[in-house]
Design a protein around this motif. Structure first.
Motif, mmCIF file in Angstrom:
data_model
loop_
_atom_site.group_PDB
_atom_site.id
_atom_site.type_symbol
_atom_site.label_atom_id
_atom_site.label_comp_id
_atom_site.label_asym_id
_atom_site.label_seq_id
_atom_site.Cartn_x
_atom_site.Cartn_y
_atom_site.Cartn_z
ATOM 1 N N VAL A 184 -25.754 -5.193 3.346
ATOM 2 C CA VAL A 184 -26.970 -4.384 3.389
ATOM 3 C C VAL A 184 -26.892 -3.363 4.527
ATOM 4 O O VAL A 184 -27.221 -2.185 4.353
ATOM 5 C CB VAL A 184 -28.209 -5.285 3.532
ATOM 6 N N SER A 185 -26.461 -3.807 5.707
ATOM 7 C CA SER A 185 -26.337 -2.894 6.838
ATOM 8 C C SER A 185 -25.324 -1.793 6.525
ATOM 9 O O SER A 185 -25.546 -0.616 6.848
ATOM 10 C CB SER A 185 -25.915 -3.661 8.090
ATOM 11 N N SER A 186 -24.205 -2.153 5.885
ATOM 12 C CA SER A 186 -23.181 -1.163 5.551
ATOM 13 C C SER A 186 -23.709 -0.134 4.567
ATOM 14 O O SER A 186 -23.405 1.059 4.671
ATOM 15 C CB SER A 186 -21.943 -1.859 4.965
ATOM 16 N N GLY A 331 -17.564 -3.300 4.925
ATOM 17 C CA GLY A 331 -18.541 -4.299 4.513
ATOM 18 C C GLY A 331 -17.919 -5.312 3.567
ATOM 19 O O GLY A 331 -18.197 -6.519 3.641
ATOM 20 N N ARG A 332 -17.051 -4.845 2.675
ATOM 21 C CA ARG A 332 -16.363 -5.758 1.757
ATOM 22 C C ARG A 332 -15.335 -6.618 2.492
ATOM 23 O O ARG A 332 -15.174 -7.795 2.182
ATOM 24 C CB ARG A 332 -15.701 -4.956 0.644
ATOM 25 N N LEU A 333 -14.640 -6.020 3.452
ATOM 26 C CA LEU A 333 -13.695 -6.808 4.243
ATOM 27 C C LEU A 333 -14.418 -7.928 4.993
ATOM 28 O O LEU A 333 -13.870 -9.035 5.149
ATOM 29 C CB LEU A 333 -12.967 -5.904 5.238
ATOM 30 N N ALA A 334 -15.640 -7.644 5.459
ATOM 31 C CA ALA A 334 -16.395 -8.648 6.196
ATOM 32 C C ALA A 334 -16.717 -9.862 5.326
ATOM 33 O O ALA A 334 -16.831 -10.981 5.831
ATOM 34 C CB ALA A 334 -17.681 -8.044 6.756
ATOM 35 N N GLN A 383 -20.115 0.487 13.279
ATOM 36 C CA GLN A 383 -21.526 0.515 13.643
ATOM 37 C C GLN A 383 -22.363 -0.393 12.742
ATOM 38 O O GLN A 383 -23.243 -1.110 13.210
ATOM 39 C CB GLN A 383 -22.032 1.957 13.569
ATOM 40 N N ALA A 384 -22.087 -0.353 11.439
ATOM 41 C CA ALA A 384 -22.879 -1.146 10.497
ATOM 42 C C ALA A 384 -22.705 -2.640 10.734
ATOM 43 O O ALA A 384 -23.679 -3.407 10.747
ATOM 44 C CB ALA A 384 -22.493 -0.799 9.067
ATOM 45 N N LEU A 385 -21.460 -3.080 10.926
ATOM 46 C CA LEU A 385 -21.218 -4.511 11.107
ATOM 47 C C LEU A 385 -21.683 -4.984 12.478
ATOM 48 O O LEU A 385 -22.093 -6.144 12.633
ATOM 49 C CB LEU A 385 -19.731 -4.817 10.910
ATOM 50 N N SER A 386 -21.650 -4.116 13.473
ATOM 51 C CA SER A 386 -22.197 -4.488 14.786
ATOM 52 C C SER A 386 -23.693 -4.756 14.669
ATOM 53 O O SER A 386 -24.218 -5.717 15.247
ATOM 54 C CB SER A 386 -21.936 -3.380 15.810
ATOM 55 N N ARG A 387 -24.382 -3.910 13.919
ATOM 56 C CA ARG A 387 -25.824 -4.104 13.723
ATOM 57 C C ARG A 387 -26.114 -5.406 12.993
ATOM 58 O O ARG A 387 -27.029 -6.154 13.376
ATOM 59 C CB ARG A 387 -26.406 -2.919 12.939
ATOM 60 N N SER A 388 -25.347 -5.703 11.943
ATOM 61 C CA SER A 388 -25.608 -6.937 11.196
ATOM 62 C C SER A 388 -25.265 -8.171 12.037
ATOM 63 O O SER A 388 -25.965 -9.192 11.967
ATOM 64 C CB SER A 388 -24.827 -6.948 9.883
ATOM 65 N N LEU A 389 -24.201 -8.097 12.836
ATOM 66 C CA LEU A 389 -23.873 -9.216 13.720
ATOM 67 C C LEU A 389 -25.013 -9.483 14.700
ATOM 68 O O LEU A 389 -25.408 -10.634 14.922
ATOM 69 C CB LEU A 389 -22.583 -8.919 14.492
ATOM 70 N N PHE A 390 -25.539 -8.418 15.302
ATOM 71 C CA PHE A 390 -26.621 -8.601 16.269
ATOM 72 C C PHE A 390 -27.862 -9.187 15.609
ATOM 73 O O PHE A 390 -28.590 -9.974 16.233
ATOM 74 C CB PHE A 390 -26.955 -7.274 16.939
#
Length: 469
Positions: A184-186, A331-334, A383-390
């Motif tokens: 979603v964040s991505s 996002g898919r790699l995550a 940036q997107a994955l950093s936001r979702s991690l936080f």
């Protein structure tokens, strides 16, 4: 491109926690899965709305134009005198950006605390978004020597964007369950980069052919600036219609504090979650490196590599286009490798990018475009994955307050990288050495992030731990 992406199935493990504690996953913010999907699509569109400001206004047009307006108002020695204070005309833009960050530091904690206290993020999102959009649209009036008007509008727009992003980011834990937050964040970042690229293409057509349209260069720039504000305001209507707020009973609301006291209260509360603070520190370090690369790339390209303005603008457009694919791809790699491992891999790529930038030959646009392509592919995803991690590390009910601190580290504290870059250039006289000096931010950020036990940090914040993080 991003708008055609289908949502993942919302299984029980993917449902966001109900704000009222209902274990069914249904809540006042989203009664059913269709309602949640509707909110997500609305949420994506705020990035689609406001990203044109960052791309067209801040990255491309406003800095050089406001500097020219200030020079038109300067005395014979090149100084302007706001409130009787002598300032070099060339520093007006930089000082205005700094002033906007100071204002944002005061407003962001207040906005976050009010949103968490009342549960009503949407009214504040509307006020901040339309203040920023209105200020940006009013930049059409920046002709002649109206540098003070330009500085005021820049301060208002920049600070408003920062406040609105606190509220926007705080919706993420409410509209996406732990297992789907990375995706979603991505998508949000992808929507933003898509709109940034689209509007920038339209702006460049207008700017490059302004004579054919019967416009002066100044008029073309002012139309480009104003169009970003109109775009921002128009597409903000979508999230305002689709997002839902949750109400907090008056008996559960904490006392209101002033801006600085509120920020100190948030930081004090974070001390009870040291692993969340550890992640925020890692993010502050490597994001400072990312922001410095973005802000100094055009200076490096022009001063060290001898590239023209057209080449630099095309490179910015290339970054925007490929950042869409990069955000979605990472996002898919995550999903397969986990968000933290994917971000760590991106930091390694950032280090290679700096090494390649150091070795780039001068007056070789093709190689500079290749470097811009590499930046685009890792920029959005980082940036997107950093936001979702936080978002996994935020205690429930304090989303806006904690995202105020997150946004502060993103916008209000990204000053050390430019300082290191400037000092390296001052000492060595080489922009190549200056760009290479930024490796320390990615190396240190990598080490700090690798040391954060994410699963334990998520559990310590009182949130469910995803199967892969």
């Amino acid at each position: 491109m991003a708008a055609g992406i289908t949502e993942p199935a919302d299984g029980p493990g993917n449902r966001p926690a109900a704000p009222d504690g209902d274990a069914s996953g249904r809540d006042e913010a989203g009664r059913d899965e269709a309602g949640l999907r509707r909110q997500r699509h609305g949420w994506y569109f705020y990035d689609f709305a406001c990203s044109v400001y960052s791309t067209s206004v801040i990255t491309v047009f406003l800095g050089p134009y406001l500097t020219e307006v200030a020079k038109a108002a300067a005395d014979d020695e090149g100084y302007v005198h706001p409130l009787g204070i002598p300032l070099r005309a060339g520093s007006v833009y930089a000082y205005s950006v700094s002033a906007s960050l100071v204002l944002a530091v005061v407003l962001m904690p207040l906005a976050g605390a009010w949103a968490d206290r009342t549960g009503r993020k949407k009214p504040l999102l509307a006020v901040s978004a339309y203040t920023g959009a209105g200020a940006t649209a009013a930049m059409f009036l920046l002709d002649g020597d109206r540098y003070l008007l330009g500085a005021f509008l820049l301060i208002a727009a920049n600070a408003s964007l920062a406040v609105s992003m606190v509220l926007y980011n705080a919706y993420l834990p409410e509209i996406a369950g732990p297992a789907e937050r990375d995706a979603v964040s991505s998508r949000g970042w992808a929507f933003g980069y898509t709109s940034g690229a689209l509007v920038l293409v339209l702006n460049l057509i207008l700017y490059g052919g302004h004579e054919r349209f019967g416009l002066s260069e100044s008029e073309a720039v002012r139309i480009c600036l104003a169009s970003a504000g109109l775009w921002w305001g128009a597409f903000t209507l979508i999230p305002l219609r689709r997002l839902r707020d949750r109400r907090i009973p008056a008996s559960e609301r904490p006392a209101a504090l002033s801006g600085p006291r509120q920020l100190l209260a948030v930081l004090k509360d974070m001390r009870r979650h040291p692993l969340t603070l550890s992640f925020l520190l890692a993010y502050l370090v490597y994001n400072d490196g990312i922001q410095t690369v973005i802000s100094q790339a055009s200076v490096y390209g022009k001063e060290e590599l001898g590239l023209g303005q057209t080449t630099l603008i095309v490179a910015v457009l290339l970054v925007q286009v490929l950042a869409v694919a990069g955000a979605l791809g990472m996002g898919r790699l995550a999903r397969t490798y986990g968000a933290r491992r994917t971000v760590l891999a991106s930091l390694a790529v950032w280090t290679l990018i700096l090494a390649a930038g150091y070795l780039l030959p001068a007056r070789a646009p093709v190689w500079f475009f290749a470097l811009a392509a590499a930046i685009g592919l890792v920029l959005g995803g980082s940036q997107a994955l950093s936001r979702s991690l936080f978002s996994h590390l935020v205690p429930r009910g304090k989303e806006a307050e904690y995202f105020a601190a997150y946004e502060l580290s993103d916008r209000g504290l990204s000053w050390l990288g430019p300082l290191v870059f400037g000092l390296a250039f001052q000492i060595t006289g080489s922009y190549r050495d200056a760009i290479l000096s930024l490796v320390v931010f990615f190396a240190l950020g990598f080490v700090l992030l690798a040391r954060v036990p994410m699963a334990r940090a998520v559990a310590a914040a009182g949130n469910p731990v995803p199967d892969r993080i």
